[in-house]
Design a protein around this motif. Structure first.
Motif, short mmCIF file in Angstrom:
data_model
loop_
_atom_site.label_atom_id
_atom_site.label_comp_id
_atom_site.label_asym_id
_atom_site.label_seq_id
_atom_site.Cartn_x
_atom_site.Cartn_y
_atom_site.Cartn_z
N UNK A 113 1.00 -1.19 -0.03
CA UNK A 113 -0.03 -0.05 -0.20
C UNK A 113 0.93 1.18 0.09
N UNK A 118 2.16 1.77 -3.33
CA UNK A 118 0.99 2.43 -4.38
C UNK A 118 1.02 4.02 -3.89
N UNK A 119 1.01 4.42 -2.67
CA UNK A 119 0.99 5.68 -2.36
C UNK A 119 2.01 6.59 -2.92
N UNK A 146 3.61 5.88 -5.58
CA UNK A 146 3.45 5.77 -7.30
C UNK A 146 2.42 7.03 -7.50
N UNK A 147 1.50 6.96 -6.64
CA UNK A 147 0.41 8.14 -6.76
C UNK A 147 1.09 9.30 -6.67
N UNK A 161 -4.61 14.34 -2.67
CA UNK A 161 -3.87 13.49 -3.96
C UNK A 161 -4.55 12.14 -4.15
N UNK A 162 -4.59 11.43 -2.80
CA UNK A 162 -5.40 10.17 -2.90
C UNK A 162 -6.84 10.03 -3.55
N UNK A 219 -5.33 6.89 -11.20
CA UNK A 219 -4.61 5.74 -10.94
C UNK A 219 -5.06 4.27 -11.18
N UNK A 234 -6.35 2.96 1.08
CA UNK A 234 -5.39 4.02 0.86
C UNK A 234 -5.33 5.19 1.79
N UNK A 274 -4.49 4.16 5.22
CA UNK A 274 -3.27 4.12 5.33
C UNK A 274 -2.19 5.33 5.55
#
Lengths: 210, 210
Positions: free
Chosen positions: A146, A149-150, A152-153, B153-154, B161, B182, B185
């Motif tokens: 996870x 992923x963050x 990469x985001x 951003x998420x 994404x 996410x 997280x």
């Protein structure tokens, strides 16, 4: 420089400066002082130029974002890692500004993108494991995917996010590198005492410039 | 339902199902069985329809994402907050899939977007302060602004994404709600002992469905 390479170089500059959507193959030929026919001899359309630029982006990534050496100094390694990620974003910023739409138009580009994406994910996961081994962060194995992923985001969408926040005015290199603070902020709360000192020191130059 | 509202409703459905770029005002008029002339009487172009949809999105956000009540139960409040954010993303997913490009074409839309963006930032910041007061997270005031950026951003780029990761196939509601894991997280590593238990319980249903 060969004509083909020159076309790629000039296109990248024009796309970065004026936005990919406002630049046609005729603008590129004009800027180079060549005929549209000569341009089409090398690239059948704008999508083919964009794919060639994306290949250069991938080459740049795979040459500059490499696994940590066993002798690497932690601060040096992390600084390089952050700088090189955001340097690649800056050099190819038109790609990052419009990725969803570029990919919507071109299935071949999606395959290229997913490969590069996978490479970056592997490097990020490796970097996190290396930080754990060096007692700089503490994190469960389950959380690593996870966190990748963050990462990469944040890196993949930092340009889009920043551009929207300033009404799509052109970004400066400094604004792009502010993303580094956000990348480090993802790792910071997992820092050990030693890690906390390291992250504070890494962030310092970017906070000063903020 | 008034014709104007019906146009908005049908357009939103078509944009979500088939992608905004492949739908013209003629497609919308066809789907409704009205003449293009009647559609143009209500909306001068597709951009005007998109702005009207964005207004509905903003109304939805401001009605559903509200500050925590002093009597709110922490788990209930956070679950609602996450669910409603990702529900608004799902209902208006075409906006989230193409935000950079929609904004590039329309300066008026940028102003609407930045206002809604500001509202969401304020609610996120409030939610973090509320979590601190209830001893669920520990975080420096200086880190809050960066964490709010990361939350934006998420949530703002989760659809883009996810779409890229699966080669721009249509997303399911479940895939969109995976973004909640996410979002949580980002908060988790700041959790106090009490907060850690809360976040684990919040994530559980989404991890099961992953």
């Amino acid at each position: 420089m060969k004509t083909k390479d020159k076309i790629i170089q000039v296109s990248l500059r024009l796309f970065n400066e004026k936005g990919e959507r406002s630049i046609t193959t005729n603008h590129i030929a004009d800027e180079m002082g060549i005929s549209p026919g000569l341009l089409y001899y090398h690239f059948t359309n704008k999508e083919a130029i964009i794919r060639a630029i994306f290949e250069q982006y991938t080459d740049y990534i795979t040459q500059s974002i490499v696994p940590p050496d066993e002798h690497s100094d932690a601060e040096e390694f992390l600084r390089q890692y952050c700088e090189q990620i955001f340097d690649s974003i800056w050099r190819f910023r038109f790609l990052h500004a419009n990725m969803p739409i570029l990919l919507e138009k071109d299935n071949e580009l999606i395959c290229q993108y997913l490969q590069t994406h996978k490479y970056l994910e592997e490097r990020a996961s490796e970097a996190l494991h290396w930080l754990i081994e060096h007692d700089l962060i503490q994190i469960d194995e389950a959380q690593i995917a996870i966190l990748v992923d963050l990462m990469r985001l944040v890196t993949g969408f930092w340009v889009g996010f920043s551009m929207i926040n300033q009404k799509r005015q052109r970004l400066t290199r400094k604004q792009v590198s502010q993303g580094i603070i956000h990348l480090i902020a993802l790792l910071e709360p997992y820092g050990t005492a030693q890690g906390e000192r390291l992250f504070a020191s890494l962030k310092e130059p970017y906070l000063k410039r903020a």
